[in-house]
Write a protein that holds these residues in place. Sequence first.
Motif, PDB file in Angstrom:
ATOM      1  N   SER A  16      76.241  -8.173 -32.896  1.00 12.51           N
ATOM      2  CA  SER A  16      75.326  -7.061 -33.155  1.00 12.51           C
ATOM      3  C   SER A  16      75.854  -5.822 -32.455  1.00 12.51           C
ATOM      4  CB  SER A  16      73.926  -7.405 -32.632  1.00 12.51           C
ATOM      5  OG  SER A  16      73.026  -6.359 -32.877  1.00 12.51           O
ATOM      6  N   TRP A  17      75.876  -4.712 -33.192  1.00 10.08           N
ATOM      7  CA  TRP A  17      76.346  -3.444 -32.647  1.00 10.08           C
ATOM      8  C   TRP A  17      75.221  -2.413 -32.714  1.00 10.08           C
ATOM      9  CZ3 TRP A  17      80.956  -1.569 -30.567  1.00 10.08           C
ATOM     10  CH2 TRP A  17      82.025  -2.481 -30.522  1.00 10.08           C
ATOM     11  N   PRO A  18      74.824  -1.817 -31.584  1.00  9.46           N
ATOM     12  CA  PRO A  18      73.797  -0.774 -31.630  1.00  9.46           C
ATOM     13  C   PRO A  18      74.128   0.366 -32.584  1.00  9.46           C
ATOM     14  CG  PRO A  18      74.086  -1.526 -29.379  1.00  9.46           C
ATOM     15  CD  PRO A  18      75.153  -2.201 -30.197  1.00  9.46           C
ATOM     16  N   PHE A  19      75.408   0.682 -32.766  1.00 10.61           N
ATOM     17  CA  PHE A  19      75.801   1.719 -33.731  1.00 10.61           C
ATOM     18  C   PHE A  19      75.256   1.386 -35.113  1.00 10.61           C
ATOM     19  CE2 PHE A  19      78.516   3.450 -37.014  1.00 10.61           C
ATOM     20  CZ  PHE A  19      78.842   4.727 -36.585  1.00 10.61           C
ATOM     21  N   SER A  20      75.476   0.152 -35.556  1.00 12.78           N
ATOM     22  CA  SER A  20      75.029  -0.265 -36.884  1.00 12.78           C
ATOM     23  C   SER A  20      73.518  -0.482 -36.942  1.00 12.78           C
ATOM     24  CB  SER A  20      75.754  -1.552 -37.305  1.00 12.78           C
ATOM     25  OG  SER A  20      77.073  -1.266 -37.709  1.00 12.78           O
ATOM     26  N   THR A  21      72.941  -0.954 -35.831  1.00 15.54           N
ATOM     27  CA  THR A  21      71.494  -1.113 -35.796  1.00 15.54           C
ATOM     28  C   THR A  21      70.811   0.242 -35.950  1.00 15.54           C
ATOM     29  OG1 THR A  21      71.709  -3.060 -34.368  1.00 15.54           O
ATOM     30  CG2 THR A  21      69.552  -1.985 -34.440  1.00 15.54           C
ATOM     31  N   THR A  22      71.400   1.274 -35.350  1.00 16.16           N
ATOM     32  CA  THR A  22      70.871   2.633 -35.484  1.00 16.16           C
ATOM     33  C   THR A  22      70.894   3.092 -36.936  1.00 16.16           C
ATOM     34  OG1 THR A  22      71.512   3.241 -33.233  1.00 16.16           O
ATOM     35  CG2 THR A  22      71.247   5.036 -34.797  1.00 16.16           C
TER      36      THR A  22
END
Length: 533
Positions: free
Chosen positions: A353-359
Amino acid sequence: MKKAFFRWCAVFWFGWLAGPALAQDFVLQTETFKPYVTAFNENDEELYKQLIPNSKAWAFLSQQIPLFECPDKQLEQTYYFRWWTFRKHLKQTPAGYIVTEFLPDVGWAGKYNSINCPAGHHFYEGRWLRDDRYLKEYARFWFRGGGSPRAYSSWAADAISAFGKVHSDTAFLTDLLPDLVTDFQEWEKIRLDSTGMFWQTDNRDGMEISIAGLLGQKNEGYRATINSYMFGNARALATIAQMAGNKTVANEYTRKAATIRRQILTRLWDDKARFFKVIPRGTGSLVRADVRELHGFTPWYFSIPEEKHAVAWAQLTDQQGFWAPYGPTTAEQRHPGFQLLYEGHECQWNGPSWPFSTTITLTALANLLNDYNQKVLGKRDFWNLLLAYSRSQQRIREDGRRVPWIDENLNPYTGDWISRTRLSTMENGSWSVKKGGQERGKDYNHSAFCDHVISGLIGIRPSHTNELVINPLLPEDTWDYFCLDRVPYHGKMLTVLYDKTGKKYGKGIGFRVFVNGIEKASAARLQRLTLSI
């Protein structure tokens, strides 16, 4: 007499600078939330200092950020934590203020340790700061201060326009128009080919080692990411050109946006998989990859798809798709290429999981719920994703204490920060200097969070016009109260609150919106409200 006159001048002058909104009777008091920042400072090993060190964090934040209160204290804590970390990344340079991604210097960064990959997130998040100078200078840096605006895929024009929806300044936007047009033209030269689609490598899309990327020549692919970004940029250029009265440029980029949108919907959409996919480049054919990847939701970040495409969102809540306890996975879990590796490159986008993509996904989902008539997902799904994202931003320290934390990529099942675990033991148990040194990813500014609370959960939907829509995505009967206060918007201050009993804030029962302290709209329950600013 002279002293009294000078005192009056000082009061008048500073009152004028602050604006009439700052004289209003606010609902929330800043001192209520100071303990959050005090605790963040106490728990922090301040390895790297930039414009605003920890010792000045509260003085800065108390004057700059919207205040937020809700019954979920972990979510509330994350909100203030992310502002606390964003503040760390403000940097003063000879070319003006910029916003960094990493706190330590890294070898792959550009001038002044700048990296354009997350700049779009910086603008969407930082637009809610009261002082607009930071992001105005940051925007100019990319095109006039020696920045490298095409080092990585970017939605710079769209993001700068989004900033302008909060801090309305037509002169600022139109002054940048020639730079933004040149940027778009340069992108066409280097990443638009005879297929009519934009292409990018995994690495320069900011998404190293993806499943679909391995299928293309030199990891190249026609991706929903860069094509959606370029649509967003073209649409923003058309809007800014209209502000400038330049009909020729406005019409040109309206046509370009329509062309890019058509390519995304006809070439990258897979009817069988019901998802937007990558077409690997350089293989001699234009066949889509056989994997769904989280960045397939990117088109909704710019509201590109049609309503029929909403079926793709069923994958977000599917545990064989992207759903996981600590944030959505970057690839569907049912695919044989899905991996969670603690060997090889520390940054992989084939499962973690990447916060960049979650954003990207959270903003896209907010747009789905605001702009589309669909029944695939609802407000509860947005809430669940935001809550999971908030809960993931923690780390259990060696002494057993749980502290707020944001880093690079997570194990979606355990919450372990993978890159940190890898880098902290890379060279005989010590941090790798070649990889950025001690705690490279600590306070990593590669994502957003506060914007999801402000424009998503509480629902302030910024616009270039005088019409303001507020549409909370908080599910009905979830909280008895909340308040978002001191929100800068078009030169005024907004307050949005909900009070089930009317006793919490003393402003009456229900949902209410105030502009400069004056009530402008209300409803008995949470619902979409439209008002004029």
